[in-house]
Design an enzyme around this catalytic site. Structure first.
Site: not given
Ligand code: S3P
Length: 448
Positions: A31, A103, A175, A177, A327, A354
């Site tokens: 991240s 993602g 989330s 993200q 995760d 996921k």
């Molecule tokens: C992440 C947020 C998480 C996590 C992903 C990395 C990030 O997803 O599962 O591996 O770097 O912001 P979500 O925000 O969709 O939960």
């Protein structure tokens, strides 16, 4: 070079062996690595990044930013140099941007591209094109961007806006993200963008924005955390030291806990509280986890992690802890399968979105390994026996790195070996996983 140091064959097998001992340098946090490349690109001038995760997912973000006109080079000693173009300074990419399995790249880049008045097309691999994008598209539409896609999934055409509007948004899904996509879009809009986050999720974007000099404020309210960012700042480059990824460290942590007489040390692991749910839970189950030399680097708290083997008891993981360990459920499930009693994971429906439907993948893999499991839409119950499960299973990793690594950890203690059909997916987040695990004594081999 010993070919077992790299995952260059598809099938991987793990089986019981001796204790796990030694020190492990866990690769950089995924991240933080994505965000380091992104915010360095949006700052003005050169940023040097050390410890960047050199995994497939992060390479996709780097390549996408290069396509958008940023010069990014890997210098000597694995120091990465990013020549930031400033907010509003990206240029139109010539082709389709392929984000592979990532993602985080897809969601965060969608947020950025919403702020540019040109057309971009994002796509990904057969896993990524099934994952929801409506969660980022909806708020970004409200800010003034236009999107075309089939079912609000990739491939996605983004027609951004040079006149993006700031937004006040209540996050409907926990989330990081989505939160980050809106914050990144908000950087491109004039005025203040604010988000209410009912359940706290990882806050690396907020921390790094502050580190780069943005005007970002956090306030804890009755209905959640309020995050406010002022748009169109001038981000100032600052060197970044990426800490080791606590999500990757979770695999050797469970392995060292389960394999008798083990002791493993992992230096410089990120201990950001929004990532600690797994370590809290495993400690509550009876694991021996110690953090020493706590310090702060580039705005993130870090420490050295020492794990010793121990016997585990079952636990009920509360739903509100899920975002802090989202995760780590796959590998925690392996620990639960070897713990005493009935472990319950509540409120984990997000796992279905996921890299694979992780709830089902965990349940099916454990059942095939001789473990009693009950699965419902939002919940998983695992009946541990305090003795190693049968194993003997062949796991289909379905382009999901964490499912692959989790079952390889279980294979280190199960009665019969466990094999993974295709280990290449591990490269997305944990390069040289097999080599590193072997270096502390794990009996894992590629099927050369
Ligand atoms: C992440 C947020 C998480 C996590 C992903 C990395 C990030 O997803 O599962 O591996 O770097 O912001 P979500 O925000 O969709 O939960």
């Amino acid at each position: 070079m010993n070919e077992l140091n790299h995952i260059d064959k598809n099938k991987i097998i793990s089986r019981q062996g001796g204790s796990l001992t030694g020190s492990l340098i866990i690769p950089g946090d995924k991240s933080i690595s994505h965000r380091a490349l992104i915010l360095a690109s949006l700052s003005i001038g050169e940023t040097e990044i050390s410890g960047l995760l050199e995994g497939e997912d992060v390479f996709r973000t780097a390549d996408a930013l290069r396509d958008l006109g940023v010069i990014i080079v890997r210098g000597s000693n694995a120091k990465w140099k990013v020549n930031g173009v400033g907010i509003g300074g990206l240029s139109n990419s010539e082709g389709v941007i392929d984000l592979g399995n990532s993602g985080t790249s897809a969601r965060l880049l969608t947020g950025i591209l919403a702020g540019y008045g040109f057309q971009s097309i994002l796509t990904g691999d057969s896993s990524l094109i099934t994952r929801p994008m409506d969660r980022v598209i909806n708020p970004l539409r409200q800010m003034g961007a236009t999107f075309h896609s089939n079912n609000e999934k990739l491939p996605l055409t983004i027609i951004g806006s040079d006149n993006l509007m700031p937004l006040n948004y209540d996050l409907p899904v926990a989330s990081a993200q989505v939160k980050s996509a809106i914050l990144l879009a908000g950087l491109h809009a004039p005025g203040e963008t604010s988000i209410i986050e009912p359940t706290i999720t990882r806050d690396h974007t907020e921390r790094m924005l502050k580190y780069f000099g943005a005007d970002i404020q956090l306030e804890d309210k009755k209905n959640g955390r309020l995050i406010k960012v002022r748009g169109q700042p001038e981000l100032k480059p600052s060197p970044i030291l990426v800490p080791s990824d606590p999500s990757s460290a979770a695999f050797p942590t469970v392995a060292a806990t389960l394999v008798p007489d083990s002791e493993v040390i992992m230096p410089r692991v990120c201990i950001n509280p929004t990532r600690m749910g797994f370590y809290t839970t495993l400690s509550e189950m009876g694991a021996s986890i110690r953090w020493i030399n706590k310090r702060t680097e580039s705005g993130e708290p870090i420490a050295d992690l020492i794990v010793k083997s121990s016997r585990l008891n079952c636990i009920e993981v509360p739903a509100d802890r899920a975002p802090l360990m989202i995760d780590e459920f796959p590998v925690l499930a392996m620990a639960a399968a070897c713990a005493k009693g009935k472990t319950v994971f509540n409120g984990i429906g997000e796992l279905r979105h996921k890299e694979s439907d992780r709830l089902s993948a965990i349940a099916e893999g454990l059942k095939n390994s001789g473990v009693k499991v009950e699965e419902s839409e939002e919940e998983l119950i695992i009946y541990g026996d305090h003795v190693p499960p049968e194993g003997g299973s062949r796991i289909f990793s379905s382009l999901d790195h964490r499912i692959a690594m989790s079952f390889l950890v279980l294979g280190l203690v199960s009665e019969q070996p466990i094999s993974i059909d295709d280990g290449r997916t591990i490269e997305t987040s944990f390069p040289n996983f097999v080599g590193l695990m072997r270096s502390i004594g794990a009996n894992i081999i590629t099927d050369a």
